[in-house]
Design a protein around this motif. Structure first.
Motif, PDB file in Angstrom:
ATOM      1  N   SER A   7      70.892  30.332  44.294  1.00 32.47           N
ATOM      2  CA  SER A   7      71.904  30.056  45.305  1.00 32.47           C
ATOM      3  C   SER A   7      72.734  28.831  44.921  1.00 32.47           C
ATOM      4  CB  SER A   7      71.232  29.842  46.663  1.00 32.47           C
ATOM      5  OG  SER A   7      72.176  29.536  47.636  1.00 32.47           O
ATOM      6  N   LEU A   8      72.077  27.788  44.448  1.00 27.98           N
ATOM      7  CA  LEU A   8      72.775  26.574  44.033  1.00 27.98           C
ATOM      8  C   LEU A   8      73.766  26.881  42.910  1.00 27.98           C
ATOM      9  CD1 LEU A   8      71.442  23.065  43.614  1.00 27.98           C
ATOM     10  CD2 LEU A   8      72.387  24.130  41.590  1.00 27.98           C
ATOM     11  N   VAL A   9      73.338  27.607  41.904  1.00 24.43           N
ATOM     12  CA  VAL A   9      74.216  27.960  40.782  1.00 24.43           C
ATOM     13  C   VAL A   9      75.347  28.862  41.270  1.00 24.43           C
ATOM     14  CG1 VAL A   9      74.337  29.227  38.587  1.00 24.43           C
ATOM     15  CG2 VAL A   9      72.471  27.598  39.013  1.00 24.43           C
ATOM     16  N   GLY A  10      75.035  29.810  42.123  1.00 24.29           N
ATOM     17  CA  GLY A  10      76.066  30.690  42.665  1.00 24.29           C
ATOM     18  C   GLY A  10      77.146  29.922  43.409  1.00 24.29           C
ATOM     19  N   ARG A  11      76.746  28.946  44.217  1.00 20.98           N
ATOM     20  CA  ARG A  11      77.723  28.131  44.954  1.00 20.98           C
ATOM     21  C   ARG A  11      78.557  27.280  44.002  1.00 20.98           C
ATOM     22  NH1 ARG A  11      73.126  27.130  47.971  1.00 20.98           N
ATOM     23  NH2 ARG A  11      73.107  24.956  47.316  1.00 20.98           N
ATOM     24  N   ALA A  12      77.930  26.704  43.003  1.00 18.72           N
ATOM     25  CA  ALA A  12      78.651  25.870  42.025  1.00 18.72           C
ATOM     26  C   ALA A  12      79.689  26.691  41.278  1.00 18.72           C
ATOM     27  CB  ALA A  12      77.667  25.231  41.057  1.00 18.72           C
ATOM     28  N   LEU A  13      79.316  27.894  40.862  1.00 15.27           N
ATOM     29  CA  LEU A  13      80.244  28.751  40.123  1.00 15.27           C
ATOM     30  C   LEU A  13      81.341  29.307  41.011  1.00 15.27           C
ATOM     31  CD1 LEU A  13      77.798  30.731  37.828  1.00 15.27           C
ATOM     32  CD2 LEU A  13      79.291  28.827  37.209  1.00 15.27           C
ATOM     33  N   SER A  27      79.910  18.156  42.145  1.00 17.83           N
ATOM     34  CA  SER A  27      78.925  17.737  43.147  1.00 17.83           C
ATOM     35  C   SER A  27      77.561  18.398  42.953  1.00 17.83           C
ATOM     36  CB  SER A  27      79.456  18.016  44.556  1.00 17.83           C
ATOM     37  OG  SER A  27      79.450  19.405  44.836  1.00 17.83           O
ATOM     38  N   TYR A  28      77.508  19.465  42.153  1.00 11.14           N
ATOM     39  CA  TYR A  28      76.245  20.151  41.884  1.00 11.14           C
ATOM     40  C   TYR A  28      75.582  19.672  40.599  1.00 11.14           C
ATOM     41  CZ  TYR A  28      77.337  23.445  45.595  1.00 11.14           C
ATOM     42  OH  TYR A  28      77.622  24.009  46.810  1.00 11.14           O
ATOM     43  N   LEU A  29      76.230  18.778  39.852  1.00 15.19           N
ATOM     44  CA  LEU A  29      75.695  18.304  38.575  1.00 15.19           C
ATOM     45  C   LEU A  29      74.971  16.981  38.752  1.00 15.19           C
ATOM     46  CD1 LEU A  29      78.800  18.912  36.268  1.00 15.19           C
ATOM     47  CD2 LEU A  29      76.943  20.502  36.814  1.00 15.19           C
ATOM     48  N   PHE A 103      69.822  19.615  41.533  1.00  9.68           N
ATOM     49  CA  PHE A 103      71.087  19.526  40.798  1.00  9.68           C
ATOM     50  C   PHE A 103      70.973  20.266  39.470  1.00  9.68           C
ATOM     51  CE2 PHE A 103      71.112  15.772  43.494  1.00  9.68           C
ATOM     52  CZ  PHE A 103      72.402  15.796  44.002  1.00  9.68           C
ATOM     53  N   ILE A 104      72.121  20.676  38.944  1.00  7.91           N
ATOM     54  CA  ILE A 104      72.163  21.265  37.606  1.00  7.91           C
ATOM     55  C   ILE A 104      72.062  20.107  36.619  1.00  7.91           C
ATOM     56  CG2 ILE A 104      73.522  22.598  35.957  1.00  7.91           C
ATOM     57  CD1 ILE A 104      74.922  23.886  38.465  1.00  7.91           C
ATOM     58  N   ALA A 105      70.985  20.093  35.829  1.00 10.86           N
ATOM     59  CA  ALA A 105      70.721  18.984  34.915  1.00 10.86           C
ATOM     60  C   ALA A 105      71.185  19.274  33.490  1.00 10.86           C
ATOM     61  CB  ALA A 105      69.226  18.651  34.917  1.00 10.86           C
ATOM     62  N   GLU A 106      71.094  20.542  33.085  1.00 11.51           N
ATOM     63  CA  GLU A 106      71.491  20.924  31.729  1.00 11.51           C
ATOM     64  C   GLU A 106      72.028  22.339  31.737  1.00 11.51           C
ATOM     65  OE1 GLU A 106      68.964  19.521  28.132  1.00 11.51           O
ATOM     66  OE2 GLU A 106      67.537  19.825  29.795  1.00 11.51           O
ATOM     67  N   VAL A 107      72.947  22.592  30.813  1.00 11.83           N
ATOM     68  CA  VAL A 107      73.448  23.945  30.583  1.00 11.83           C
ATOM     69  C   VAL A 107      73.504  24.177  29.085  1.00 11.83           C
ATOM     70  CG1 VAL A 107      75.401  25.531  30.802  1.00 11.83           C
ATOM     71  CG2 VAL A 107      74.870  23.977  32.670  1.00 11.83           C
TER      72      VAL A 107
END
Length: 128
Positions: A7-13, A27-29, A103-107
């Motif tokens: 859900s977090l990744v979906g909202r960020a994208l 704000s998600y990173l 939070f998204i820490a790495e991609v």
């Protein structure tokens, strides 16, 4: 956590893909976010966000189709196809995202031009 991470990744994208909203993405990173490319280069949060902002002009109107959004533990995988307007070139992208503390820490990002997929897979076909 798997459902929450997806859900977090979906909202960020969604903010980025739907409206080009880089600030919402930011704000998600996490503050110590790291972006990894398949050529072994990495960028910091500030460097990657600047690159995303710079790419918004040339990629305006790009169609993004999320084909798979998968999660396992603290990792989320996004498999997408992206095409520039007016039948521009198509790419296939796989992003592996690590979530930490909400939070998204790495991609880790792998990009392949769709037209080159047969050539890039030729090494596999050549194996005995």
């Amino acid at each position: 956590m798997t459902t929450e991470n997806k859900s977090l990744v979906g909202r960020a994208l969604a903010g980025l893909v739907d409206s080009g909203d880089v600030d919402t993405l930011a704000s998600y990173l996490s503050e110590d976010f790291t972006h990894h490319r398949s050529d072994s280069t990495t960028s910091t949060r500030a460097q990657w966000l600047a690159a995303v902002r710079a790419a918004l002009g040339p990629t305006a109107g790009m169609r993004v189709d999320i084909l798979h959004l998968l999660a396992d533990g603290d990792h989320v995988v996004v498999h997408s196809r992206r095409r520039l307007p007016d039948a521009g070139p198509e790419i296939v992208v796989v992003d592996v995202l690590r979530i930490a503390d909400g939070f998204i820490a790495e991609v880790w990002e792998v990009i392949e031009p769709a037209a080159q997929a047969p050539v890039n897979g030729a090494w596999w076909d050549a194996l005995p």
